[in-house]
Design an enzyme around this catalytic site. Structure first.
Site, PDB file in Angstrom:
ATOM      1  N   ALA A  37      28.401   3.306 -73.766  1.00 14.71           N
ATOM      2  CA  ALA A  37      29.612   3.193 -72.938  1.00 14.71           C
ATOM      3  C   ALA A  37      29.268   2.582 -71.585  1.00 14.71           C
ATOM      4  O   ALA A  37      28.133   2.185 -71.352  1.00 14.71           O
ATOM      5  CB  ALA A  37      30.232   4.569 -72.756  1.00 14.71           C
ATOM      6  N   ASN A  38      30.238   2.481 -70.711  1.00 14.84           N
ATOM      7  CA  ASN A  38      29.989   2.034 -69.339  1.00 14.84           C
ATOM      8  C   ASN A  38      30.851   2.839 -68.379  1.00 14.84           C
ATOM      9  O   ASN A  38      31.634   3.688 -68.795  1.00 14.84           O
ATOM     10  CB  ASN A  38      30.232   0.520 -69.217  1.00 14.84           C
ATOM     11  CG  ASN A  38      31.669   0.157 -69.487  1.00 14.84           C
ATOM     12  OD1 ASN A  38      32.569   0.589 -68.775  1.00 14.84           O
ATOM     13  ND2 ASN A  38      31.905  -0.616 -70.556  1.00 14.84           N
ATOM     14  N   ARG A  39      30.715   2.562 -67.079  1.00 14.38           N
ATOM     15  CA  ARG A  39      31.319   3.413 -66.058  1.00 14.38           C
ATOM     16  C   ARG A  39      32.748   3.034 -65.664  1.00 14.38           C
ATOM     17  O   ARG A  39      33.253   3.530 -64.668  1.00 14.38           O
ATOM     18  CB  ARG A  39      30.459   3.379 -64.788  1.00 14.38           C
ATOM     19  CG  ARG A  39      29.113   4.001 -64.972  1.00 14.38           C
ATOM     20  CD  ARG A  39      28.392   4.094 -63.630  1.00 14.38           C
ATOM     21  NE  ARG A  39      27.000   4.451 -63.824  1.00 14.38           N
ATOM     22  CZ  ARG A  39      26.582   5.690 -64.060  1.00 14.38           C
ATOM     23  NH1 ARG A  39      27.455   6.692 -64.118  1.00 14.38           N
ATOM     24  NH2 ARG A  39      25.305   5.929 -64.238  1.00 14.38           N
TER      25      ARG A  39
END
Ligand code: C5P
Length: 231
Positions: A37-39
């Site tokens: 995932a990412n932020r």
């Protein structure tokens, strides 16, 4: 005629327009319990969806996993992976305009394991990656049914305008909203954003403002675009 004026006039300039917005991160499954995932918080995309709906547009918001509530008057389609996001975008077409604010993962795990990958002493699993579809480029380059206005985002940490212009050409979209996501900018997860609006002809430097204000300014520009199309 007066009724027409209020229905189609200045107050709700996007009445009758269909808009597609993507927002949030994607989750790329590794196995049934793990993902890449990412932020991305999804705040900017959600604010854009809300601002377009406020101007009267019929908005489909294709969203990766976020903590946010769907804005009032917006139809949300929740997805996890980039592949699902592309499919949901294609299902939402045709639209008049599309704004791609999602932070789509560049890669997915080539083959998702059907069972949780076991931890074994002294053994490291290796993940082989595959490239995800580029949703913005795919929609921008549609031969038939391309939205009249396609807008992408460019998160840059250096030479923002130059890289943004290159992205405009590479993706084939009409506008790029380029922002600085360097460490000091506080853009990721923050409430403020300083952006440039790049078109093939122009560069606009917008002042630092809240993500809501960026969204409202962008929605107003979208409305102006469609007023020009009708004129
Ligand atoms: O290539 P890059 O990720 O920097 O481009 C950012 C823009 O492209 C954003 O508008 C993002 O939503 C869109 N994008 C996409 N699908 C991808 C990667 C990026 O729609 N796989």
């Amino acid at each position: 005629a007066i009724v027409d004026f209020f229905a189609n006039g200045a107050e709700k300039p996007l009445q009758g327009r269909k808009m597609l917005v993507t927002a949030g991160p994607t989750h790329e499954p590794i196995d049934p319990v793990r993902y890449i995932a990412n932020r991305s918080s999804g705040k900017q995309g959600y604010a854009i969806a809300a601002a377009l709906a406020d101007l009267g547009a019929e908005v489909t918001l294709v969203s990766g996993p976020t903590r946010l509530e769907a804005p009032r008057g917006v139809t949300r389609k929740s997805v996890e992976s980039a592949k699902d996001m592309l499919a949901a975008c294609e299902a939402a077409l045709p639209v008049d305009g599309a704004i791609f604010a999602a932070a789509v993962a560049d890669w997915r795990v080539e083959t998702e394991a059907d069972q949780k990958i076991k931890k074994r002493d002294g053994e490291l699993p290796s993940l082989s990656l595959a490239e995800n579809p580029d949703i913005l480029a795919t929609v921008s380059r549609l031969k038939s049914g391309r939205p009249a206005l396609v807008v992408g985002f460019a998160a840059e940490t250096e030479t923002i305008i130059e890289n943004g212009k290159a992205k405009l050409a590479k993706k084939g979209c009409d506008w790029i909203v380029a922002n600085d996501v360097g460490n000091e900018s506080g853009t990721f997860g923050g409430d403020d954003n300083q952006v440039f609006l790049l078109t093939n002809e122009t560069v606009e430097d917008w002042p630092k403002q809240s993500k809501d204000a960026v969204a409202q300014t962008l929605a107003t520009r979208v409305a102006q675009f469609f007023q020009g199309v009708d004129a």
